[in-house]
Design a protein around this motif. Sequence first.
Motif, PDB file in Angstrom:
ATOM      1  N   ASN A 163      78.709 -70.208 -46.420  1.00 33.99           N
ATOM      2  CA  ASN A 163      78.212 -69.451 -47.569  1.00 33.99           C
ATOM      3  C   ASN A 163      78.069 -70.376 -48.779  1.00 33.99           C
ATOM      4  O   ASN A 163      79.055 -70.671 -49.454  1.00 33.99           O
ATOM      5  CB  ASN A 163      79.176 -68.306 -47.891  1.00 33.99           C
ATOM      6  CG  ASN A 163      78.664 -67.440 -49.032  1.00 33.99           C
ATOM      7  OD1 ASN A 163      77.531 -67.601 -49.494  1.00 33.99           O
ATOM      8  ND2 ASN A 163      79.507 -66.525 -49.497  1.00 33.99           N
ATOM      9  N   PRO A 164      76.850 -70.827 -49.086  1.00 36.93           N
ATOM     10  CA  PRO A 164      76.662 -71.743 -50.211  1.00 36.93           C
ATOM     11  C   PRO A 164      76.821 -71.078 -51.574  1.00 36.93           C
ATOM     12  O   PRO A 164      76.785 -71.757 -52.592  1.00 36.93           O
ATOM     13  CB  PRO A 164      75.214 -72.238 -50.017  1.00 36.93           C
ATOM     14  CG  PRO A 164      74.540 -71.133 -49.280  1.00 36.93           C
ATOM     15  CD  PRO A 164      75.580 -70.508 -48.410  1.00 36.93           C
ATOM     16  N   ASP A 165      77.015 -69.752 -51.595  1.00 30.94           N
ATOM     17  CA  ASP A 165      77.118 -69.041 -52.869  1.00 30.94           C
ATOM     18  C   ASP A 165      78.552 -68.953 -53.383  1.00 30.94           C
ATOM     19  O   ASP A 165      78.781 -68.519 -54.509  1.00 30.94           O
ATOM     20  CB  ASP A 165      76.557 -67.621 -52.739  1.00 30.94           C
ATOM     21  CG  ASP A 165      75.058 -67.639 -52.443  1.00 30.94           C
ATOM     22  OD1 ASP A 165      74.388 -68.604 -52.867  1.00 30.94           O
ATOM     23  OD2 ASP A 165      74.574 -66.710 -51.784  1.00 30.94           O
ATOM     24  N   LYS A 166      79.539 -69.337 -52.559  1.00 30.76           N
ATOM     25  CA  LYS A 166      80.911 -69.223 -53.052  1.00 30.76           C
ATOM     26  C   LYS A 166      81.219 -70.339 -54.048  1.00 30.76           C
ATOM     27  O   LYS A 166      80.452 -71.301 -54.187  1.00 30.76           O
ATOM     28  CB  LYS A 166      81.906 -69.215 -51.894  1.00 30.76           C
ATOM     29  CG  LYS A 166      81.898 -70.433 -51.011  1.00 30.76           C
ATOM     30  CD  LYS A 166      82.827 -70.187 -49.830  1.00 30.76           C
ATOM     31  CE  LYS A 166      82.822 -71.364 -48.860  1.00 30.76           C
ATOM     32  NZ  LYS A 166      83.664 -71.115 -47.697  1.00 30.76           N
ATOM     33  N   LYS A 167      82.365 -70.244 -54.699  1.00 32.72           N
ATOM     34  CA  LYS A 167      82.665 -71.065 -55.868  1.00 32.72           C
ATOM     35  C   LYS A 167      82.477 -72.553 -55.625  1.00 32.72           C
ATOM     36  O   LYS A 167      81.766 -73.239 -56.362  1.00 32.72           O
ATOM     37  CB  LYS A 167      84.087 -70.782 -56.350  1.00 32.72           C
ATOM     38  CG  LYS A 167      84.440 -71.521 -57.637  1.00 32.72           C
ATOM     39  CD  LYS A 167      85.826 -71.136 -58.125  1.00 32.72           C
ATOM     40  CE  LYS A 167      86.170 -71.893 -59.394  1.00 32.72           C
ATOM     41  NZ  LYS A 167      87.530 -71.584 -59.877  1.00 32.72           N
TER      42      LYS A 167
END
Length: 533
Positions: free
Chosen positions: A156-160
């Motif tokens: 998931n490239p959207d996590k922090k």
Amino acid sequence: MGPGRLSQSLLLRCRRAAAAVGAARCRGGPLSARPLSAAGVRLRAPQRPPGRGEPPRAGGGGRWKEVAGAGGDEEDEEEEVEEEEEDAELEELLGPSPLAVEPGAQRVAVVHPAVKWGPKKPPLTRAELQIAEAVALIDTLQNWTVLEKIIIPTKNPDKKFIFGKGNFQALTEKIKKLPHVTAVFLNVERISSLTKKELEDAWGVKVFDRYTVVLHIFRCNARTKEAKLQIALAEIPLLRSNLKNDVSRLDQQRGGSRYIMGSGETFMEAQNRILKEKELKIRNALEKLRRKRSLLRTQRRKREFPIISVMGYTNCGKTTLIKALTGEAGLQPRDQLFATLDITAHAGYLPSHMAVIYVDTIGFLTDLPHNLVESFSATLEEVAYSDLIVHVRDITHPETILQKATVLSVLKNLNLPSHLLDSMVEVHNKVDLIERYKPTEENALAISALHGHGLEELKEEIEKKILTATGKKILTVNVNLEGPQLSWLYKEATVQEVEVMPEDGTARVKVIIGNSAFGRYRNLFPNSKIFMP
């Protein structure tokens, strides 16, 4: 009655259009050196029209000269004062940006988070091609060099922190073992200012995301007021994001005291108010330029020059194609992304000697941040007023299908008239690099803009579509050589052939003529014989 006289007539009309396009100029200060119009559109002179069936000769005409308006000296002085006041306000808006990347060389490690499965996996591409485009973005910037390319898998490239804990630690160790690296380009659309700070603390170097790098390229290539204003507008969301981070840090330092002494508003409220005021000023300035461009567009329409927008993925060869179609020697295509940022207009001729204007537009990019596209909508809206769109594709690129999908997606989001999308001409460029290439898409044309292959077929297709789109007619009229008809036709239409019949002092004239000009001709010369094809 050869093309020499035809050229003089068309050049005169093109000069009038150029005067309209270049009527409002950028003035003063560091904003410009007065080469561009306020609307961000430049018009170049076409070369002398070629003989029938001949390709345009290289070394076309130079830049159009500005033509003085009809107003008096007092009006001119008032306009100059008004322009100077506007420029002073714009200089304040376009002052040094707090987001501008520090000048100087950067040695960059490009890091690409590769999603290998699941809904976040991008279609029609692979990680190796995505990181290659990221490297091309860095190569566009002067004195920026890629020292290392790293592909790291992620779910998931959207996590922090983009990556899982183990991969993040491995990446951190690898970056710290690269002592010459001064920056990391993380190939994701955008990271928050808080994540950016924590990554910079962890890696000990500057961190840039895709938004920041593309914005920096735009900033380097912007020439007109409009382009610079649109970049300033695109910076507002970043400034707001940074503000939240700054306020959070100040709150910790002040122990919760957030009010500005005596003002009754918090630091956050004051800064947000300043940003809103700046955004409003930028939008108002852009609206003024949009109104000027609308007026110039109306003046061009009165002259009935067909407008052809040349569009495509960045670095697909749009400028090279326009140079080949117009023979304009002054055009210098560059092999880099986003070499064209401001809209430019270039006059040329179709096989029938019809004068047209080709508009060179900003290129597109996969995953171009939405705010960036929205900020440049003022420039892209010019496309909606075209008579025809030519979509240029680099058919040699391994992601040419994805690039086509990207361009079509942006065009659909611009809410263009359906007839523009339906009549679009698709051009497969750089076929000289592929042996015996034949397009598989229906109605696509294979060309090499660099070597001139397929250009005659393309010009014939453009002419056919332009005649349909503009409602222009090809017809033959019988004129009396002692009357004013022939002179009128040279001035108001495109004369293709003149067949003189000396025995009765008449001539058969084949012309391309617009609807309004045709109506005027019939009113002025009701007894003239007209032959439809």
